[in-house]
Every structure is written in structure tokens, then in C-alpha cells.
Design an enzyme around this catalytic site. Structure first.
Site: not given
Length: 538
Positions: A104, A444, A447
């Protein structure tokens, strides 16, 4: 509905908030008590002995390099594991635990500052145990502690945990810990102590009390205990107070905030109440113009004020600093002024993307109301007069919100009209025609299929005067009346009522959609016929 996204990480962009890491390792045997804090202190004492003159007269110098100092600080942080965690929590009244993961980045950034804070607290003889745990290596232990993400800071008081709510510099961590462990106010008794304090603290609240007692003093201490960010300091000596806050007029009760900027000293002039003092600190704790960094971003985002941001290159901002400071003086209790280096992609781009201006290199002035999610843009040169007018209208609520929009396209000959933010009113809301609108985004996956269906439908209904097919890219266009939950979305806007669009299925075939559109067109025609038939008189 397509709600205006909020910047950051209070939010998405916002939770920019816990930072820092390195890997401090305390060599310990898993099944022995050698992880106890006494052993860590012994290691530290051993190093102190090595830094003293030896019996042969040679001298081992104390560590002076930044790396050596950090290594020493790291030894003070206890590395938790499966065997020593519960013992550390149970045997210490106060334990601050940092949960991290080796991979991290923000953990890596936070750890050195955590170690520095541990070193400072150790020098101050603070009773807290500073500890850390590799939550990836010891997931069960970390979960039992309440660590769910990286990095996480938790304070345990008598084995009961609470979330860390302070800042993320080492100084801010020290202030927060001292307040939580019984030292909300530092008392200064000599001029030497005052001068030493000034070397270590750039922002603080200073109080002068003839006797450390009475209602005013109690409210002062209550405010110091409640506040999590600012170091409070107190004295009973006017001479010492004058070093901390020059030109103190009062010889009885006095409070002021000190900052390292042109507006360095601000006097508190209201009645001594906890809420009044806290509000005073909230209004004045930031500089007139805050330079946003990764370290202070958490505090900036958590402010409940309206926020005005200027994006510019550092050299260009020097010309704007003075007018921004002048404006900040007038609006400082209501508006926070923030500068972001437009060349800093990590800090600038998330904000600029909200305006569709992520590629801009020009100086920009924007504003945010985090409570409503509204955003604003100064769409002219940022002269001092325009900056002040922009802020004044923002405060009065007369400044129109900004909505992203692409350039107005040429729809000549198009079967499916392209709508942008700037043309949504004219092409959709003010049109008397029936409209099927496809709302899509580039990311998307489904789409493209829906777009092909809409193109087929547009060809099928071509020639029907009162029927229009259109599409809008919601990633770069916004409008207050355009709100959707997901993408793609198909909406049917009846010609007579654009305020209540009808949602259509996106997974139906073109044939089924055509049938549904015909149904809506028929209903719309019948509704218009009913409106044209006069009612019989009674």
C-alpha cells in the site's frame, strides 16, 4: 439520475486521507515476551550508551543522518503479530495501532511519520505504546482489532478502540495523542520554555489566565480537550504570553490563535464558551490561502466551509496570492481559499475532471459546496474585483452552478442527434416533440449494443415528424434535470410533459422497443386529443 459528482476523497477523490509507510522491523521471537515495550526501550538505551564516550576515551557520535534518526525512531514502534498483539493491548492503558499492507503506497507514506511521532512521544515521556501490524500477513489479528482497510489508525484505551481523527503529519499525530492521553494543554512557566515551544509549533492557540481556575478557564480546557487538531498552550505570565502572542492587551483572561503566515496573530474577542472557542478555531485555523498537499488534504476536505480553489502554476499564482488573501480576509469565516498546483496531477486532475478541464494549463478559479455537491467556475479572467464578486455571489447563493458540456455539435443530417450539456434545454426540455434519449458513457460495456438498437429505431421511425432520437455522453456532459442511476439508460420524453420521462428497458430487442415506443406515442396522442376536446357545460 446523474447527480453531480463530488470531489474527493471526502468522497471518491476524497478519501485521500491516510498516508505513509516504510517497514520498521523489531527482531523478535514469535513465542517469547521479547516483543514487550521494555525490550524496545532497552534497545534505545543501549544505543544511547554507545553514543557516550567509551572507556578507551573514544567517542561514538549519536546518529545524525536522517536515515539513522529514522532507524532509531522505528525501534520505538512495536511490530504486532499473532502472539504479542493481545498482550500489548491488555498491558498498556494507551495503544495507537497502525494497520498497514506492504504493497500500500499510502501506508508506505504514513509509516515514517508514524515513527517520528512515536519518537517525539517517547521523548515527551508520553505513556502511549505505538504499534503497527502487517494486516496482510496477520489478517485474523487485524480483523479482530477492527482494521478493515489500509492504512488504518486505531487508538485503544484500556483495550477499547476508537478511530483516529487527527492529522497525518508527525506533529499532528503527537498533538492528537497527547490530547487523548491526558495533556490537552501545555503549560509554559518560563521564557526559555516559551522560546523552545515556538521552535516546535507553527500553529497553536495561546491562553493567558491569571489563575488557572474559574469558568473562563474551564471553557478553555473543555475546548482544548474537544479539539483534535490544534495545540493549546497556557500561561499565567503576561511576559510569557507576550512572547507567544505579542502585544497582549489583557492581564487577566486572553485567547488567540497563532499561524505561520501574514495574518499570524488573531485575537479571540467573544465570551469564553467551549462552542465559541471551537468555532473561532474552525474559522481561523487555516492560512488565508491554503496550499493543498497530500498531507493536509484530509483536513481541507473535511472543512464544512464553502471552498474556493485556484489552479495555476506556482509562479503564476504568486501574482494572485495577494488578491486571494485580501478576499480571504473578507470571507474567512465562511469560505476557505485553496491553491492547487495545476502541474500536480495527483491533486489537480481529480478536481479539474469534474469540470471537464483536466487538460487545461490556464489559471482557473473554481468553487465547491460539499453539502449540496454543487460546483462553480469563474468563467473570466481572475482579477481582484471578479474574485471578490465571485465569492460574494457564492456566499449569497446567486452564483449559477457549473455543469460540464462538450462543444455544441453539428447534427445536420444525423438520424440520432448528439445532445450536450449546453443544448439539453433546447433539444430535450423545450422541444415539443417526443424524444427517446440514450444516456451512455465510454466505460459502459453494454452501451455499444444499446446504441446500435437506437440507430435501428431511428431509421425505423424516420419520417415521423413528432419523433426524435438522441444520445448524450454523461461522462462529459451534465444537466440538473439529467439524473440517472446506471448506464446505458433509455428515456422516453413525451412531447407534452418533459418533466417526467419514462424509463425504457435497455435489454429488449429493437422490435420490442419499437412496440413500446408506439404504445407511448399512442398514449401521448390520446392525451393531447383529450386536452383539445372542450368539456361539456353543466
Amino acid at each position: 439520475m446523474m447527480s453531480t459528482p463530488k470531489p474527493t476523497s471526502r468522497f471518491i477523490y476524497l478519501t485521500i486521507i491516510l498516508l505513509l509507510s516504510l517497514t520498521f522491523i523489531i527482531n523478535s521471537k514469535a513465542n517469547e515476551d521479547s516483543d514487550d515495550i521494555e525490550d524496545l526501550i532497552a534497545l534505545d538505551e543501549e544505543e544511547e550508551e554507545q553514543s557516550s564516550p567509551a572507556s578507551d576515551g573514544t567517542h561514538h557520535p549519536k546518529p545524525s543522518s536522517e536515515a539513522e534518526l529514522l532507524t532509531k525512531a522505528q525501534r520505538i514502534v512495536l511490530e504486532l503479530n499473532n502472539d504479542n498483539t493481545q498482550m500489548a493491548i491488555d498491558r498498556n492503558e494507551f495503544v495507537l495501532v497502525l494497520g498497514y499492507a506492504p504493497w500500500c503506497v499510502r501506508s508506505a507514506e504514513l509509516m515514517p511519520r508514524f515513527a517520528e511521532a512515536a519518537s517525539s512521544l517517547n521523548e515527551l515521556k508520553n505513556p502511549i505504546l505505538m504499534a503497527k501490524i502487517d494486516a496482510e500477513r496477520y489478517p485474523k489479528v487485524a480483523s479482530n482489532l477492527g482494521i478493515k482497510g489500509y492504512p488504518t489508525l486505531l487508538l485503544f484505551i484500556n483495550a477499547t478502540s476508537q478511530s483516529y481523527t487527527g492529522g497525518f503529519s508527525s506533529e499532528e499525530m503527537v498533538i492528537w495523542v497527547r490530547k487523548k492521553t491526558g495533556t490537552p494543554v501545555i503549560r509554559i512557566n518560563s521564557i526559555d520554555e516559551a522560546n523552545d515551544f515556538l521552535k516546535k509549533h507553527s500553529v497553536f492557540a495561546a491562553g493567558l489566565f491569571d489563575k488557572f481556575e474559574g469558568p473562563d478557564y474551564e471553557e478553555f480546557v473543555d475546548a482544548a480537550t474537544t479539539d483534535n487538531e490544534i495545540q493549546f498552550v497556557e500561561t499565567s505570565s503576561p511576559q510569557i504570553a507576550d512572547i507567544l502572542f505579542p502585544d497582549v492587551k489583557s492581564t487577566n483572561a486572553f485567547l488567540g490563535i497563532v499561524k505561520s503566515e501574514p495574518e499570524r496573530y488573531t485575537l479571540y474577542e467573544d465570551a469564553f464558551t467551549k462552542d465559541g472557542i471551537l468555532q473561532f478555531l474552525n474559522d481561523n485555523k487555516f492560512p488565508l490561502v491554503t496550499f493543498l498537499t497530500e498531507v493536509n488534504s484530509a483536513k481541507v476536505y473535511s472543512s464544512d466551509k464553502l471552498q474556493v480553489y485556484v489552479f495555476a502554476e506556482a509562479d503564476d499564482f504568486k501574482k494572485l496570492l495577494e488578491p486571494f488573501q485580501d478576499a480571504a480576509r473578507k470571507f474567512k469565516s465562511k469560505i476557505m481559499f485553496v491553491f492547487i498546483d495545476i502541474k500536480d496531477d495527483n491533486l489537480a486532475k481529480p478536481f479539474l475532471t469534474l469540470f471537464g478541464l483536466e487538460e487545461s494549463e490556464e489559471t482557473l478559479v473554481t468553487a465547491f459546496d460539499y453539502k449540496s455537491g454543487a460546483k462553480y467556475l469563474l468563467e473570466s479572467d481572475p482579477t481582484p474585483a471578479r474574485i471578490e464578486e465571485f465569492c460574494s455571489r457564492l456566499l449569497k447563493g446567486t452564483l449559477p452552478p457549473f455543469y460540464k458540456s462538450q462543444a455544441i455539435p453539428d447534427n445536420k443530417g444525423a438520424d440520432v442527434l448528439t445532445v450536450v450539456g449546453k443544448t439539453f434545454d433546447d433539444l430535450i426540455l423545450r422541444s415539443s416533440k417526443n424524444i427517446v434519449l440514450e444516456i451512455h458513457t465510454p466505460w459502459c460495456l453494454s452501451c455499444e449494443t444499446t446504441s446500435k438498437q437506437v440507430e435501428k429505431l431511428a431509421k425505423h421511425f424516420k419520417g415521423l415528424e413528432n419523433m426524435v432520437f438522441a444520445k448524450i455522453d454523461a461522462s462529459v456532459n451534465e444537466h440538473p434535470k439529467l439524473e440517472v442511476d446506471d448506464y446505458p439508460t433509455l428515456l422516453f420524453y413525451p412531447g407534452s410533459n418533459k418533466s417526467n420521462p419514462i424509463k425504457m428497458p435497455t435489454k429488449s430487442s429493437a422490435k420490442d422497443l419499437a412496440i413500446l415506443i408506439n404504445k407511448h406515442l399512442k398514449a401521448e396522442a390520446e392525451a393531447q386529443d383529450e386536452q383539445q376536446i372542450p368539456k361539456d357545460e353543466l
